[in-house]
Design a protein around this motif. Structure first.
Motif, PDB file in Angstrom:
ATOM      1  N   UNK B  37      79.780  38.434  -1.940  1.00 32.72           N
ATOM      2  CA  UNK B  37      80.872  38.450  -0.958  1.00 32.72           C
ATOM      3  C   UNK B  37      82.218  38.553  -1.650  1.00 32.72           C
ATOM      4  N   UNK B 262      87.427  38.854  10.122  1.00 34.95           N
ATOM      5  CA  UNK B 262      87.505  39.312   8.735  1.00 34.95           C
ATOM      6  C   UNK B 262      86.699  38.385   7.822  1.00 34.95           C
ATOM      7  N   UNK B 265      82.920  38.886   8.334  1.00 30.81           N
ATOM      8  CA  UNK B 265      82.492  40.165   7.765  1.00 30.81           C
ATOM      9  C   UNK B 265      82.415  40.123   6.255  1.00 30.81           C
ATOM     10  N   UNK B 266      83.330  39.395   5.638  1.00 29.64           N
ATOM     11  CA  UNK B 266      83.388  39.367   4.182  1.00 29.64           C
ATOM     12  C   UNK B 266      82.649  38.162   3.603  1.00 29.64           C
TER      13      UNK B 266
END
Lengths: 545, 304
Positions: B37, B262, B265-266
């Motif tokens: 990640x 965000x 997602x990351x």
């Protein structure tokens, strides 16, 4: 071959226009911005919000136009793939290619009042090599750097452990930009950057509202623009605000209603609307670096067989696919190197691709001669399946839609089963780590295409996911960075492209990534950076009164 | 008084702990590890990996990391964002006010509009119209509502600015966009509540006392209908929290929604955990407030 020639010709024309800085005004249109004027504030709606404002941590090509507002590098790119002085007034390379001596300007000051000198350059490099700060830069761009020596106030020497011409590219890139040593020492959120980081640039970042906008005001003391900037002294604009508007239709609406004067990231579907508006102009710039390509994983079947790779390449009618997805706004790529790079081999154009008959013949010869009930090719009862895993957070330019178009194309023309999975980042990384993929897609916006190729194709490359381990490719890549001689470098990369694209079919180049800018006709200085091909910083912009 | 309060606090803390733990386990179970990640789309070499592992102390067993996380969270230290390289408290703190402002304004729009629709529906001719409007509001995606409102009132008429958290004008369109679906559902609930209340014996009694129908409605029936409306507060919070993600994206507003998306997602674990815990905390508070509101609306509950 007529359509191909038209594409190539328009490509050359586009490139020339871009290199010229800006294109000609269409006659009979509304008045242009005229001569540059000082003053005014501009609002620009951008698609991407930077993850960080620290240039050393830069990883998003889309944020380059922001970096150069506040930070500057020792060198900058000219329009022929060479380098121009910026904060450095000149440089010499030793004959063995291992010592780079930079003369620095003596009249530059960071916006926090700190003087820019050789010690500042060394402080930046030391910071970049500090553990836990910028591991990617330390491991990739600075891997051949031995030490930095401060000779005197305005002379700094880089000693390399082996020749590496990409040092010059690094020292003209955002990661090599110069941050005030005082900021490096004192900033609380150094890695995140923002108003507390001072640079030497023509603007000062004074306000940042995450999720909304970032605001810059002019640096009145600025007078050290590079020679190709088009003007000297402070920037024209008093201030500029970049608003983060992720929705393309909202960006276009904000522009047409005059709420912002410039937008970037214009979707293909809206280009006609902009072009038809007499008060707006549209500009496109092709990015540098590597083209958006599908790379093939050669580590296992079926792509360990070059005939299958070639068949996949021939099975796609790239122009048809691009026209369907991007409505003729995309520029077809013929090589893994982008068409604006000085290393680009133009002779690859038209030399392959879109030959379904050949694709089928190749597959027959490779043993995939039978078909199953759904029409897919099989061998020993196994279907010819290849997997493309895309990480959703990094999909842009409708690359997911493009993948579906390619999927349909290879199925229809050659019976290849391309499975496309759009997944979260963790799943994608896992799949790549486990080798659970046969195709991987990538484009890199490095200014020197060699940097991208080193990562992608060298046997020690940090994102070599083709699994290729070729002594010849390594030799060509090493030759590409061993010399500052442009002719030698070009020769090495030309051979390399031919091996990679034509002979070994390691990749299927699809399109050259581009940036689009739409602006009110009153905005002057809109253009693209030479070499990088991304929008220029606000230093160039002015607003007609 | 002490014991009920203590019980509430204890329940609240348990909910927070459960939410934090569930989120932690979910992130652990997600494919790919933390190092992936953090590397994201960038270059990936053993050296870079080793350095990231050292920097973030990712080499310790998951259980140790979990306990460490709980211990630090309990002391108010939410850690640093992997992605944004800032303290999580700062990341979230900066985005909290715009989100709260939007949610409050949207809730206001929703409640006022719902009351208007429900009361308007008392007139027979308005009933059909009102329920049609409700249905349209409930079934139209907020994204579409937002784009349409923007096209008309911002791009064409120029009445409201498109983006950002600046002043009341910029809040109008996002609040209306987010408030409309809330109003649709809430109006349906209120209307049903009013219908049922007006059939109750107390309504008959009130009418028998000579009260006008509007007074029966306002002073008696509405109270009963509001009770069921208040029960919807928790639901409304969910809709508002989920809705802000899209609203912030469309309108270019700062806020927690974008940060959360965000971060998920990351795989930015510290931020995700903080958002989850914050969401749970708000939920606890909202439900406590709802309970208190019952007491205000219905005096019978105060006696117990």
């Amino acid at each position: 071959m007529r359509p191909v020639r038209i594409t190539a010709a328009s490509l050359v024309a586009t490139t020339l226009l871009l290199l010229a800085g800006c294109s000609a005004e269409p006659s009979g249109a509304a008045a242009g911005p005229g001569e540059p004027v000082t003053g005014g504030s501009l609002t620009w709606a951008v698609e991407t919000e930077p993850i960080t404002f620290n240039p050393h941590q830069y990883a998003q090509a889309k944020t380059r136009l922001l970096v150069w507002n506040t930070f500057e590098a020792l060198l900058t790119h000219d329009d022929k793939g060479g380098y121009l002085p910026w904060l450095a007034s000149g440089y010499q390379v030793s004959p063995d290619g291992r010592t780079y001596t930079f003369e620095l300007r003596g009249d530059v000051t960071f916006t926090d009042g700190t003087r820019f000198d050789a010690a500042a350059v060394k402080a930046n490099i030391d910071q970049l090599r500090t553990e836990g700060y910028a591991p990617t830069v330390a491991a990739v761009q600075l891997k051949n750097l031995d030490r930095v020596e401060v000779k005197d106030d305005t002379t700094v020497v880089f000693h390399l452990s082996r020749p590496d011409v990409l040092l010059l590219d690094f020292l003209s890139s955002p990661q090599g930009a110069q941050v005030s040593p005082r900021s490096l020492r004192e900033a609380r959120n150094l890695k995140a950057g923002g108003p507390e980081l001072a640079g030497t640039g023509p603007f000062v970042l004074d306000r940042y509202t995450p999720g909304q906008e970032v605001h810059f005001r002019r640096n009145p003391a600025y007078h050290w623009a590079p020679a190709n900037a088009g003007h000297t002294g402070p920037a024209y604009l008093d201030e500029i605000t970049y608003r983060f508007l992720k929705e393309s239709s909202v960006r276009v609406g904000a522009l047409t209603s005059g709420q912002v004067q410039v937008i970037e990231g214009v979707p293909a579907t809206d280009e006609a609307l902009i072009s038809a508006n007499r008060n707006l102009v549209l500009r496109r710039g092709l990015n540098s670096g590597s083209a958006y390509s599908y790379y093939f994983n050669t580590a296992h079947a079926p792509f360990d067989d070059p005939r299958v790779r070639q068949a996949f390449r021939e099975a796609v009618d790239v122009p048809a696919v691009l026209a369907g997805v991007y409505r003729d706004t995309a520029t077809r790529a013929w090589s893994v190197i982008g068409p604006t790079s000085p290393f680009y081999d133009r002779t690859l154009e038209g030399s392959y691709g879109g030959n379904a008959a050949e694709a089928n013949e190749l597959l027959d010869r490779a043993g995939w001669a039978t078909r199953d009930a759904q029409g897919y090719r099989t061998r020993d009862g196994r279907r010819l399946t290849v997997r493309l895993v895309q990480s959703a957070p990094f999909v842009r330019d409708r690359r997911d839609v493009l993948a579906q178009a390619v999927q349909a194309a290879v199925k229809q023309s050659a019976g290849i089963d391309l499975q496309v999975r759009l997944v979260d980042q963790g799943t994608a990384t896992q799949a790549l780590a486990d080798g659970e993929y046969e195709v991987f897609d990538n484009s890199r916006a490095d200014t020197d295409a060699g940097a991208a190729l080193n990562l992608l194709l060298h046997s020690t490359g940090a994102i070599n996911r083709t699994g290729v381990r070729s002594a010849e490719l390594d030799r060509l890549l090493d030759a590409g960075v061993a010399s500052t001689d442009a002719a030698k470098r070009t020769a090495a990369y030309r051979t390399l492209q031919r091996r990679v694209v034509i002979e070994q079919a390691l990749a299927l180049p699809l399109y050259a990534p581009q940036d689009q800018i739409a602006a009110a006709r009153t905005v002057g200085g809109i253009g693209f950076e030479p070499t990088a091909g991304v929008p220029v910083s606000a230093y160039h912009l002015w607003l007609a009164q | 008084m002490i014991r009920p309060i203590a019980r509430r606090v204890l329940t609240g803390v348990t909910v927070l702990w459960a939410a934090a733990t569930a989120a932690y386990l979910a992130l652990l179970a997600a494919p790919g590890d933390m190092v992936d990640s953090i590397i994201g789309d960038g270059a990936d070499t053993p050296g870079i990996r080793a350095e990231i592992i050292r920097e973030w102390h990712l080499d310790r067993p998951a259980a140790v990391q979990y306990l460490d996380y709980l211990w630090r969270a309990a002391r108010g230290d939410l850690g640093r964002s992997y992605l944004l390289q800032r303290p999580v408290a700062e990341v979230i703190g900066a985005q909290l006010a715009p989100t709260l402002k939007l949610a409050a304004a949207a809730a206001g729009v929703g409640v006022v509009l719902a009351l208007t629709l429900a009361l308007a529906a008392r007139r027979p001719w308005a009933r059909g119209l009102s329920s049609t409007v409700e249905l349209v509001l409930v079934s139209t995606p907020p994204f579409l509502i937002g784009i349409v409102l923007l096209s008309i009132f911002s791009f064409r008429l120029g009445w409201f600015p498109v983006s950002g958290d600046r002043g009341a004008a910029a809040l109008v369109l996002p609040a209306v966009t987010l408030g409309l679906p809330v109003a649709g559902t809430l109006a349906q609930v209120l209307r049903d509540g009013l219908d049922r209340a007006l059939e109750q014996p107390f309504a008959v009694t009130a009418r028998a006392r000579g009260l006008r129908e509007s007074a029966v409605l306002a002073r008696h029936a509405l109270r009963h209908a509001l009770l069921s409306g208040v029960t919807m507060l928790g639901w409304m919070f969910g809709v508002l929290a989920g809705g802000t993600v899209i609203i912030e994206q469309v309108f270019g507003r700062p806020g927690l929604g974008q940060v959360a998306v965000q971060a998920v997602g990351a795989g930015d674990m510290p931020v995700v955990l903080a958002v989850v815990v914050l969401g749970a905390a708000v939920f606890v508070v909202i439900n406590t407030l709802a309970d208190l509101t019952y007491l205000i609306i219905d005096p019978r509950l105060r006696r117990t």
